[in-house]
Design an enzyme around this catalytic site. Structure first.
Site, PDB file in Angstrom:
ATOM      1  N   GLU A 171      40.431  46.479  46.507  1.00  0.00           N
ATOM      2  CA  GLU A 171      40.053  46.112  47.875  1.00  0.00           C
ATOM      3  C   GLU A 171      40.963  46.834  48.874  1.00  0.00           C
ATOM      4  OE1 GLU A 171      37.501  44.036  49.177  1.00  0.00           O
ATOM      5  OE2 GLU A 171      38.322  45.201  50.834  1.00  0.00           O
ATOM      6  N   GLY A 280      55.402  45.491  56.841  1.00  0.00           N
ATOM      7  CA  GLY A 280      55.635  44.242  56.121  1.00  0.00           C
ATOM      8  C   GLY A 280      54.303  43.718  55.635  1.00  0.00           C
ATOM      9  N   CYS A 283      51.145  43.066  51.387  1.00  0.00           N
ATOM     10  CA  CYS A 283      50.692  44.171  50.532  1.00  0.00           C
ATOM     11  C   CYS A 283      51.693  45.314  50.401  1.00  0.00           C
ATOM     12  CB  CYS A 283      49.349  44.701  51.025  1.00  0.00           C
ATOM     13  SG  CYS A 283      48.013  43.512  50.776  1.00  0.00           S
ATOM     14  N   LYS A 286      55.359  44.860  48.646  1.00  0.00           N
ATOM     15  CA  LYS A 286      55.348  44.489  47.223  1.00  0.00           C
ATOM     16  C   LYS A 286      54.583  45.534  46.410  1.00  0.00           C
ATOM     17  CE  LYS A 286      51.013  42.223  46.839  1.00  0.00           C
ATOM     18  NZ  LYS A 286      49.938  42.691  45.985  1.00  0.00           N
TER      19      LYS A 286
HETATM   20  N1  LIG Z   1      45.505  40.324  52.143  1.00  0.00           N
HETATM   21  C1  LIG Z   1      45.107  41.573  52.208  1.00  0.00           C
HETATM   22  O1  LIG Z   1      45.003  42.171  53.290  1.00  0.00           O
HETATM   23  C2  LIG Z   1      44.752  42.333  50.961  1.00  0.00           C
HETATM   24  C3  LIG Z   1      44.106  43.580  51.070  1.00  0.00           C
HETATM   25  C4  LIG Z   1      43.815  44.284  49.920  1.00  0.00           C
HETATM   26  C5  LIG Z   1      44.178  43.781  48.681  1.00  0.00           C
HETATM   27  N2  LIG Z   1      44.825  42.594  48.617  1.00  0.00           N
HETATM   28  C6  LIG Z   1      45.200  42.079  47.288  1.00  0.00           C
HETATM   29  O2  LIG Z   1      44.359  40.974  47.022  1.00  0.00           O
HETATM   30  C7  LIG Z   1      45.043  40.012  46.216  1.00  0.00           C
HETATM   31  C8  LIG Z   1      44.993  38.669  46.927  1.00  0.00           C
HETATM   32  O3  LIG Z   1      45.692  38.776  48.139  1.00  0.00           O
HETATM   33  P1  LIG Z   1      45.561  37.678  49.289  1.00  0.00           P
HETATM   34  O4  LIG Z   1      46.284  38.218  50.448  1.00  0.00           O
HETATM   35  O5  LIG Z   1      44.136  37.264  49.443  1.00  0.00           O
HETATM   36  O6  LIG Z   1      46.384  36.483  48.599  1.00  0.00           O
HETATM   37  P2  LIG Z   1      46.398  34.934  49.023  1.00  0.00           P
HETATM   38  O7  LIG Z   1      47.711  34.419  48.571  1.00  0.00           O
HETATM   39  O8  LIG Z   1      45.981  34.779  50.447  1.00  0.00           O
HETATM   40  O9  LIG Z   1      45.235  34.286  48.130  1.00  0.00           O
HETATM   41  C9  LIG Z   1      45.320  34.088  46.760  1.00  0.00           C
HETATM   42  C10 LIG Z   1      44.500  32.834  46.414  1.00  0.00           C
HETATM   43  O10 LIG Z   1      44.372  32.763  44.988  1.00  0.00           O
HETATM   44  C11 LIG Z   1      44.461  31.393  44.638  1.00  0.00           C
HETATM   45  N3  LIG Z   1      44.772  31.311  43.178  1.00  0.00           N
HETATM   46  C12 LIG Z   1      45.968  31.511  42.568  1.00  0.00           C
HETATM   47  N4  LIG Z   1      45.829  31.368  41.237  1.00  0.00           N
HETATM   48  C13 LIG Z   1      44.522  31.061  41.003  1.00  0.00           C
HETATM   49  C14 LIG Z   1      43.762  30.832  39.834  1.00  0.00           C
HETATM   50  N5  LIG Z   1      44.306  30.867  38.611  1.00  0.00           N
HETATM   51  N6  LIG Z   1      42.442  30.569  39.967  1.00  0.00           N
HETATM   52  C15 LIG Z   1      41.874  30.538  41.193  1.00  0.00           C
HETATM   53  N7  LIG Z   1      42.542  30.756  42.340  1.00  0.00           N
HETATM   54  C16 LIG Z   1      43.862  31.030  42.242  1.00  0.00           C
HETATM   55  C17 LIG Z   1      45.526  30.831  45.535  1.00  0.00           C
HETATM   56  O11 LIG Z   1      45.456  29.426  45.613  1.00  0.00           O
HETATM   57  C18 LIG Z   1      45.176  31.537  46.855  1.00  0.00           C
HETATM   58  O12 LIG Z   1      44.270  30.772  47.631  1.00  0.00           O
HETATM   59  C19 LIG Z   1      46.442  40.584  46.016  1.00  0.00           C
HETATM   60  O13 LIG Z   1      46.473  41.307  44.817  1.00  0.00           O
HETATM   61  C20 LIG Z   1      46.607  41.532  47.181  1.00  0.00           C
HETATM   62  O14 LIG Z   1      47.541  42.549  46.933  1.00  0.00           O
HETATM   63  C21 LIG Z   1      45.098  41.839  49.711  1.00  0.00           C
END
Ligand SMILES: NC(=O)c1ccc[n+]([C@@H]2O[C@H](COP(=O)([O-])OP(=O)(O)OC[C@H]3O[C@@H](n4cnc5c(N)ncnc54)[C@H](O)[C@@H]3O)[C@@H](O)[C@H]2O)c1
Length: 478
Positions: A171, A280, A283, A286
């Protein structure tokens, strides 16, 4: 989104897509956005999270974080019944055809590597509960080699007689623009090992592809690496201009003009060349650390060693602001500092690894009294750093301040004027951490202005000890 893309997406989404049921595992920033956007594209969608409070909130159409445009989509599709949420893997496994995984991959405590426990747990739970042929599609950002490893996990845990395969679809959405980035991304990348899975994903994304979005189909490793390579490049670009800002801070020169001039070279481009307090969020920091850790595991650590330097440049930006603050007020102890903006970027409430919040914490550690106002990030920041005072307006933040720090470039802070702010505070000192103010105009109005990349002519501050003048003119702290 181009006009043609939007027209085509509208045409394709007119027909409700009942034939493919989509689930999204993990409904945070990525997952909730993906779920609502899939519903917008016409699919029946079921989101799952292990956090019952989050599921309850989303089920009522209430988004538990700030993302422009997403509350409307969420409400619309919860109301229509096309978008539902659950905590039950059993329900998801029995219902879905395509299961997207968007759980977190944070930095492992005490190490640079990614914590894969959430992805592993989600994949295992899914595999155990899937009762009909299905495709699992990872969207989380993961170390290269993950998809192949998870395939074994799925094989070991899936029920006999059920075909469950795995693909990776990284993503690229940006917080603040997540909806448009999901509906009309710059590109789609899928890592697959079978033509059937590629066909399924081409069908899922048919609207975007018909609208002209390039879809790159490749192997697992390339798909995984595309995401971390993109983030490593962006982090490098930001740290590159910040490295030059360390030079202009010593010798003088205008870092914004420098960025404009090199940015006009089409091979370089102007975006992500803003000198400031650095990157910061949840993403970039880390992801570049996890990439280095993974490269080391693979024996390719030298290839990614430059990222260590990028990380270092980035973190020095925070120290620089603390140094500037110390010099501007003489001593930080008991100094009242107004912090405008703590989200890691504007249009977001995300304070994960926020440079602004880190700076506020460092200043408080030196005895400063911090008063924070962020249009969206106060709540998240107060959970992480409850030692600060949080208020609901710029006016409340600055009224008793000795020094003002602008640390997140929200539009309302970019629009501040020296006249307007002078009416709200007796302070006449500001650090423009994002280089968004016209320093000359502020100085002409009697303000002292410091900003990253700008040589700080500190000697006009009457209360500055000579030793501190020396510290700033000899460049940033090591
Ligand atoms: N936030 C961004 O802008 C973005 C953009 C691109 C990629 N990503 C990637 O996407 C991934 C998620 O990032 P995010 O920012 O949405 O994280 P986030 O912390 O906002 O969301 C993660 C969600 O997963 C849930 N979760 C944890 N373990 C679980 C399980 N076993 N079953 C079901 N749900 C579970 C948590 O409760 C939480 O609601 C990461 O790998 C991140 O690097 C994030």
């Amino acid at each position: 989104m181009t006009a043609e893309t939007s027209v085509l997406i509208t045409i394709v989404t007119l027909e409700k897509r009942e034939f493919m049921r989509i689930t999204v595992i993990g409904t945070g920033y990525l997952g909730a956005t993906h779920a609502a956007c899939m519903a917008e594209l016409g699919y029946e969608v079921l989101g799952l999270d292990i956090d019952p409070a989050r599921v309850a909130s989303l089920s009522e159409g209430l988004l538990p974080f700030h993302e422009p445009g997403l509350p409307e989509l969420l409400r619309k599709h919860v109301k229509s019944g096309r978008l539902r949420f659950t905590t039950s893997y059993q329900e998801v496994g029995a219902w879905g055809d395509v299961h997207f995984i968007g759980v977190g991959t944070p930095q492992r405590a005490g190490a640079g590597a990614a914590d894969m426990s959430f992805v592993d747990a989600a994949t295992t739970s899914l595999a155990r509960n899937i009762t009909k042929d299905a495709l699992i599609v990872g969207k989380s950002t993961v170390p290269v080699g993950t998809t192949r490893r998870l395939k074994s996990l799925v094989r070991e845990n899936k029920r006999p007689g059920v075909r469950v395969n795995l693909a990776w679809n990284p993503e690229f959405l940006r917080e603040g623009f997540a909806v448009v980035d999901t509906l009309a991304p710059d590109r789609l990348v899928i890592g697959v090992d079978s033509p059937e899975d590629e066909k399924i994903l081409r069908q899922v994304y048919a609207a975007a592809v018909a609208g002209g979005v390039p879809l790159i189909s490749t192997d697992f490793e390339t798909a995984e690496l595309v995401k971390v390579a993109a983030n490593a490049f962006l982090a490098t670009k930001i740290s590159f201009i910040n490295a030059f800002s360390e030079v202009t801070e010593v010798i003088g020169g205008d870092i914004r003009t420098l960025a404009d001039a090199i940015g006009l070279d089409a091979r370089i481009g102007r975006r992500f060349l803003n000198a400031g307090i650095g990157f910061g969020g949840g993403c970039l920091p880390k992801d570049i650390r996890a990439l280095q850790a993974r490269a080391a595991e693979l024996g390719a650590d030298r290839s990614m060693r430059f990222l260590d330097e990028m990380d270092g440049i980035n973190l020095r930006r925070r120290e620089r602001v603390v140094d500037l603050a110390r010099v501007m007020v003489g001593s930080l102890s008991q100094t009242r500092i107004a912090v405008l903006g703590v989200a890691f970027k504007p249009n977001s409430d995300d304070v994960r690894d926020s440079p602004a919040l880190d700076i506020a914490d460092r200043l408080a550690d030196e005895g400063a009294q911090i008063c924070i106002y962020d249009p969206a990030g106060n709540l998240n920041a107060s959970r992480r750093s409850p030692q600060h005072n949080y208020v609901l307006s710029t006016e409340d933040a600055v009224k008793n301040a000795d020094l003002i720090l602008l640390l997140t470039e929200w539009d309302e802070f970019k629009a501040l004027t020296p006249e307007g702010l002078s009416a709200q505070t007796g302070a006449r000192k500001i650090i423009d951490g994002r280089n968004v103010l016209q320093a000359k105009a502020w100085e002409d109005s009697g303000w002292s202005v410091a900003s990253p990349g700008r040589r700080f002519e500190a000697n006009h501050l009457t209360n500055m000890p000579p030793s501190e003048q020396l510290q700033l003119s000899s460049g940033p702290a090591a």
